[in-house]
Each structure stands twice: as C-alpha cells, then as structure tokens.
Design a protein around this motif. Structure first.
Motif, PDB file in Angstrom:
ATOM      1  N   ASN A   1      82.580 -26.345 -29.240  1.00  0.00           N
ATOM      2  CA  ASN A   1      81.961 -27.267 -28.289  1.00  0.00           C
ATOM      3  C   ASN A   1      80.848 -26.522 -27.537  1.00  0.00           C
ATOM      4  OD1 ASN A   1      81.282 -29.343 -26.635  1.00  0.00           O
ATOM      5  ND2 ASN A   1      83.186 -29.316 -25.437  1.00  0.00           N
ATOM      6  N   VAL A   2      79.627 -26.476 -28.165  1.00  0.00           N
ATOM      7  CA  VAL A   2      78.528 -25.672 -27.635  1.00  0.00           C
ATOM      8  C   VAL A   2      77.425 -26.526 -27.021  1.00  0.00           C
ATOM      9  CG1 VAL A   2      78.948 -23.753 -29.210  1.00  0.00           C
ATOM     10  CG2 VAL A   2      77.458 -25.637 -29.928  1.00  0.00           C
ATOM     11  N   GLY A   3      77.671 -27.805 -26.899  1.00  0.00           N
ATOM     12  CA  GLY A   3      76.646 -28.672 -26.329  1.00  0.00           C
ATOM     13  C   GLY A   3      75.640 -29.181 -27.329  1.00  0.00           C
ATOM     14  N   ALA A   4      75.962 -29.109 -28.626  1.00  0.00           N
ATOM     15  CA  ALA A   4      75.087 -29.645 -29.668  1.00  0.00           C
ATOM     16  C   ALA A   4      75.453 -31.106 -29.881  1.00  0.00           C
ATOM     17  CB  ALA A   4      75.246 -28.848 -30.953  1.00  0.00           C
ATOM     18  N   ASP A   5      74.868 -31.965 -29.079  1.00  0.00           N
ATOM     19  CA  ASP A   5      75.283 -33.362 -29.018  1.00  0.00           C
ATOM     20  C   ASP A   5      74.134 -34.311 -29.385  1.00  0.00           C
ATOM     21  OD1 ASP A   5      77.737 -32.403 -28.025  1.00  0.00           O
ATOM     22  OD2 ASP A   5      76.974 -32.456 -25.963  1.00  0.00           O
TER      23      ASP A   5
ATOM     24  N   GLY B   1      83.093 -30.782 -33.526  1.00  0.00           N
ATOM     25  CA  GLY B   1      83.286 -29.905 -32.384  1.00  0.00           C
ATOM     26  C   GLY B   1      82.462 -30.264 -31.176  1.00  0.00           C
ATOM     27  N   ASN B   2      81.582 -31.265 -31.312  1.00  0.00           N
ATOM     28  CA  ASN B   2      80.723 -31.671 -30.210  1.00  0.00           C
ATOM     29  C   ASN B   2      80.788 -33.181 -30.057  1.00  0.00           C
ATOM     30  OD1 ASN B   2      79.027 -29.053 -29.409  1.00  0.00           O
ATOM     31  ND2 ASN B   2      79.335 -29.038 -31.615  1.00  0.00           N
TER      32      ASN B   2
ATOM     33  N   THR C   1      73.829 -22.496 -33.696  1.00  0.00           N
ATOM     34  CA  THR C   1      73.422 -23.639 -32.883  1.00  0.00           C
ATOM     35  C   THR C   1      74.181 -23.684 -31.566  1.00  0.00           C
ATOM     36  OG1 THR C   1      72.987 -24.854 -34.912  1.00  0.00           O
ATOM     37  CG2 THR C   1      73.135 -26.130 -32.884  1.00  0.00           C
ATOM     38  N   THR C   2      73.413 -23.793 -30.473  1.00  0.00           N
ATOM     39  CA  THR C   2      73.982 -24.018 -29.139  1.00  0.00           C
ATOM     40  C   THR C   2      73.060 -24.961 -28.391  1.00  0.00           C
ATOM     41  OG1 THR C   2      72.806 -22.128 -28.180  1.00  0.00           O
ATOM     42  CG2 THR C   2      75.022 -21.715 -29.036  1.00  0.00           C
ATOM     43  N   ASN C   3      73.617 -25.934 -27.790  1.00  0.00           N
ATOM     44  CA  ASN C   3      72.860 -26.816 -26.910  1.00  0.00           C
ATOM     45  C   ASN C   3      71.635 -27.423 -27.583  1.00  0.00           C
ATOM     46  OD1 ASN C   3      72.545 -28.093 -24.424  1.00  0.00           O
ATOM     47  ND2 ASN C   3      71.081 -26.563 -23.704  1.00  0.00           N
ATOM     48  N   ALA C   4      71.744 -27.813 -28.824  1.00  0.00           N
ATOM     49  CA  ALA C   4      70.690 -28.562 -29.513  1.00  0.00           C
ATOM     50  C   ALA C   4      71.036 -30.042 -29.425  1.00  0.00           C
ATOM     51  CB  ALA C   4      70.582 -28.111 -30.961  1.00  0.00           C
ATOM     52  N   THR C   5      70.152 -30.818 -28.855  1.00  0.00           N
ATOM     53  CA  THR C   5      70.498 -32.214 -28.583  1.00  0.00           C
ATOM     54  C   THR C   5      69.385 -33.160 -29.025  1.00  0.00           C
ATOM     55  OG1 THR C   5      69.568 -32.092 -26.336  1.00  0.00           O
ATOM     56  CG2 THR C   5      71.895 -31.546 -26.590  1.00  0.00           C
TER      57      THR C   5
END
Length: 396
Positions: free
Chosen positions: A49-53, A28-29, A68-72
């Motif tokens: 697609n929450v920005g966990a890239d 999804g990311n 999890t959101t925006n964990a990179t």
C-alpha cells in the motif's frame, strides 16, 4: 496453481501466478484497474500500500517494473507502456513502449508505439504518433518540458545533452533531428524544421518549410518549400511557395510571394532585403551580397537584380530588368522597367522613364509617363515633372 478455461478441448483462457487482474481489489492499493502480465507491479512483486491509486494499467508490464510509490491517476495501455514509473501522476501512455523509461515526470500524454520512449522525468509533454518524441536522448534531455509533437517520428531524433522545451511540431518528420537545447519553436507540415538542432523561436508552416535550418533563430517561414535550403539563418520572414528556396545563409530579410528571391545562390548571404511580390528580386546565379538592403515590392520588381545596391522598386515590373545599377528609386507601375546599369534615378509615376533600356543616370521623373518614351543613354541629369512630361525620344 492456475485457473484455465478449456472449452471443446482447447485452452482459451489461463490465469497463473504471473497474471495481474485487479478491479480496485487486488493490487495492494486503491481504485486501480489492472490487466496484464505483471502489470502495476515492481518487476513482478505486488506493490504494498504505497499510494499508487486511481491508475489504469493494461498490457504486459504496463507500469510493471518501476519501484512504484505514490503514482496516481495514470493510464498505461500497451506492452511495457509507462513501464518504469515510480512517482509520476496524471500521465497517459498508450502504445507499446510508450513512456517506457519515464519515472518521475507528470502530466505527459504519449500515444503511439515508442512515443516518448526514453523520457524519464520531463513533464507536460504531448507526443502523438509512432516514435514521436522518442528522443534516444543524451544525459539531460530526458527532463525536457512543455513540448507538443504530433506525427510519425515528430521530435523523434537522437536528442543530445541539453533540454529542449516549449516546442510544437505537427507533421511527419517535423523537428526530428538531434535536438540540443532548441526552445520555443513551432513547425507545422511534413519535415518542417526537420534539421533543427539548437535554433530558437522559429516558426515554419508548410511541407518542407525551413527543412534544412540547423541553428538559426527568430525566423518565420510559411509556404511549401519556403526557405527549405537555409541552414544558418536568423531573423528572416519568408512567405510563399518556393520563396528564398535556394539560399543557404540569409539574415534579416523579408521575403513574401511565390518565387520571391527564389534563385539567390546557395552561398550568398544576403541581408536586409525586402522582397514582396511574385518573383520580386528573384535573383540569378550572379547575385551576390552587393545587393544587400534592396527593396523590391510588386510583381517582378527588380526580378533580375544581381549586384546593384541601395535600389528601391515599388510597383508592378518596376526596375524589372535592372541587374547592376544602384541607388535608384522607382515607384509606380512599370517605372524604369527596362533600365539596366542605371544609377541615381528617382522615378515616381506609372511608366516613368519606361522605354529607356540603358544606363541612364541622375534623372528625376515625376508623373504619369514622365520621360516615358526617352531611350537615349545620354539622357542624364534631367528633372521632369508632370503628366506625360518629357515624353520625347525615339525607341531604339
């Protein structure tokens, strides 16, 4: 449905609904590598697609239960590694349960089983070794920052409700007590600062160095077993094998040399002492705080002192046998070596007043062997200056 490989009648590999494999294409990311049961999911639900890239999650539930959101740019390897993450970035968790409770902190490195087990939002910490910085913390310690703990259970005690920041500990059991607001400490060696709770600005280097200190601060301790019985102590400098090894309370002392102040009793809180040299002011069972302010510099200088105060001995064996005398100044090799009970003497020079073994007082002897052979307890209030001056007298 499922996919399985069953060569020679034995199941070797199975993919089912719980299997999570993504090579930058199935999570999804973007740009993630995922392998493991419910890895990089919200407790089994594939992330949108929450920005966990740019993450690597390998192992059952690795990055697997948090919202999890925006964990990179994170790496999680191991069973439940970095399990609860929500928004943390640039973190490395390797080992079962490493950083399992972390949610929003960042830039942490945890390597080893249960390392940083209960940290939640602290940042820029490094823990290497099983149970290192495991914490089992109170209500606020989970936001501690900028610590480095290396070694089995280093920093692994049950921390209490105050952040502990900017500490560095290397060695099994180093700083592994219940930290409660400890700041800016450095411990290197097995069990170094192993009992510390809330003391600040301590440096301990050596196996067992400062091992019993709990709340003291501003101490510098170097050497195997150095100051290893001190509990409450402030502003001491202790360097040398077994230096200040018996005392439990001491403040504002400088102790340098093997066995220096070694036998000062546990309950005697000496202060303001300078003891430099092997066995300098070694102390004894009778030593008490009357000896505050002593200066002993040199091999066995004032090594027998117990109660005398305001003495200064500088030189090999200077005032070596003095126990209770006070206000003496002896500078030079074996100056006043055998005096005991002496007072108000000033001795400058090698072997000045060397043979006297009593309570001589108020003498000034300056020069090589000045009054060197005098040994009469009635030899008081003399002023002798010069090379071998006043060397009369018969040794008793």
């Amino acid at each position: 449905g499922l996919i399985q490989f069953q060569p020679a009648g034995a199941i070797r590999f199975v993919l089912d609904a719980n299997s999570r494999i993504s090579l930058s294409n199935n999570d999804g990311n973007s740009n993630n590598t995922v392998f493991g049961y419910n890895a990089l999911t919200n407790n089994g639900t594939v992330l949108g697609n929450v920005g966990a890239d740019y993450n690597v999650a390998i192992g059952e539930l690795a990055m697997g239960t948090g919202t999890t959101t925006n964990a990179t740019y994170n790496v999680a390897v191991g069973y439940k590694a970095f399990e609860d993450v929500t928004t943390s970035d640039h973190t490395i968790a390797i080992g079962a349960n490493s950083l399992a409770g972390a949610t929003i902190g960042g830039y942490n490195v945890a390597i080893g089983t249960n390392s940083m087990l209960t940290l939640t939002d602290g940042s820029r910490n490094v823990a290497i070794g099983a149970y290192s910085m495991a914490m089992n913390q109170g209500t606020t310690t989970d936001s501690s920052v900028d610590n480095v703990f290396i070694g089995f259970n280093s920093g692994g005690g049950s921390w209490t409700a105050a952040v502990s920041d900017q500490n560095t500990a290397v060695g099994k059991g180093s700083m592994d007590a219940n930290l409660a607001g400890a700041l800016d400490n450095a411990a290197f060696g097995y069990d170094a600062l192993g009992a510390l709770t809330s003391g600040d600005n301590n440096v301990a280097i050596g196996s067992g160095a400062g091992a019993a200190i709990t709340t003291g601060g501003n101490n510098t301790i170097v050497g195997f077993g150095a100051a290893d019985a001190l509990i409450g102590a402030d502003s001491n400098v202790v360097m040398g094998y077994n230096a200040l090894t018996t005392a439990t309370t001491a403040n504002n002392n400088t102790v340098i040399g093997k066995d220096a102040m070694e036998n000062v009793p546990a309950d005697v809180a000496l202060s303001g002492v300078v003891a430099v040299g092997l066995a300098a002011f070694k102390g004894a069972a009778g030593t008490f705080t009357g000896a505050d302010g002593t200066v002993a510099i040199g091999y066995q200088a004032l090594t027998a002192l117990t109660s005398g105060n305001t003495n200064m001995a500088i030189g090999y064996n200077a005032l070596m046998t003095e126990t209770s005398g006070f206000s003496n100044t002896a500078i030079g090799y074996q100056a006043g070596k055998l005096l005991n009970g002496a007072t108000y003497n000033v001795l400058i020079g090698r072997e000045a007043l060397f043979a006297a073994d009593g309570n001589e007082e108020k003498n000034v002897a300056i020069g090589f062997a000045a009054m060197g052979l005098v040994n009469d307890s009635g030899s008081d209030e003399n002023v002798i200056i010069g090379n071998t001056a006043g060397t009369g007298g018969v040794a008793e």
